[in-house]
Design an enzyme around this catalytic site. Sequence first.
Site, PDB file in Angstrom:
ATOM      1  CD  GLU A 118      -1.406  -2.379   1.952  1.00 18.41           C
ATOM      2  OE1 GLU A 118      -2.119  -2.876   2.705  1.00 18.41           O
ATOM      3  OE2 GLU A 118      -0.256  -2.413   1.963  1.00 18.41           O
ATOM      4  CD  GLU A 156      15.570 -30.781  -2.638  1.00 17.68           C
ATOM      5  OE1 GLU A 156      15.912 -31.570  -3.372  1.00 17.68           O
ATOM      6  OE2 GLU A 156      15.997 -29.675  -2.346  1.00 17.68           O
TER       7      GLU A 156
END
Length: 348
Positions: free
Chosen positions: A53, A292
């Site tokens: 913003e 992983e």
Amino acid sequence: MNSDNKFMNRCLELARKGKGQIAPNPLVGAVIVHEGKIIGEGYHKIYGQAHAEVSAVNSVKDKSLLSEATIYVSLEPCAHFGKTPPCADLLTHHNFSRVVIGCTDTFDQVSGKGVEKLKNAGIEITIGVLEKECRELNKQFFTFHEKKRPFVFLKWAETTNGLIDNQNPKVIESNSTGEVTWISVPEVKSRVHQWRSEHMAILVGRKTVQADNPSLTVREVSGSNPVRVIIDSQAQLTSDYSVFNNEADTIILNTKKSEILEGIEYIQLDEINPETILHTLYQKGIQSIFIEGGARTLQSFIDANLWDQACTIIGQRTFEDGTKAPVIIGNSVEEQFFGDTLKHYRNQ
């Protein structure tokens, strides 16, 4: 497509540009519209710096137009002082005629408070424009604050016959000879490194470190290295492995000691399982973790139903013998082809 959806889509496009740069803050985009035309745009670029913003307001040359303008923002404006002042205060200061919000922020310090400030200032509010898409953009952030644990992304590569590694140097492949260490093609590697950059931490077990000596860093794309989390129950790994270098922070989860030794943080747990791992990482403020391997570690999170997203990379190679790949139940939500087949899953 109506105009609200159109401008919110632009917010989402802008927000995505912050990937890998702003964690633990959420991805946010903002667009300022006056008489149907965009006069200002912004997104949260770097953690600790201006929110979307603020960037959007600063990009508007003629600030006198803001009181007649609508600002679109993909996430409820913050209402508390953090690294920066509250964005809700900024919007009330400029007296925007309307604020359109993609989705509310469920973070305790914000939830509903930003909307309340805007309403109390007499600003027209619209909430829930492309809400599903806006929540999906920040799925890691929402999982962390709503489920009180990190978002869990599982990834592994497997052969055409469902093996995750090669225990026999003989490879069943007509156009290749010798031992193969990579299952996936090079084109997939950059995609994996992109995923690493989008998560706050990456986790593997001791055997993966010993077998592959991975760095677990981001090298193929630009982005921050994730915190390396290693399961080493007996704290037996030696410092000559790559995960002990200074390229990224490293945490060793073990049952023997809690200390910081040469920059490596050892965290002692009474028991190491998916629940205790996620609880520990939640307490350290880690919003998302990319897991992983190896097969046993991955399967433990699947069996505990503590995962949110998964991707299996099915290569073109076949090994004669090796460790069986994890088994995940459910239908894939998307398939991609990058030389290998990538199957994506979501835990509903």
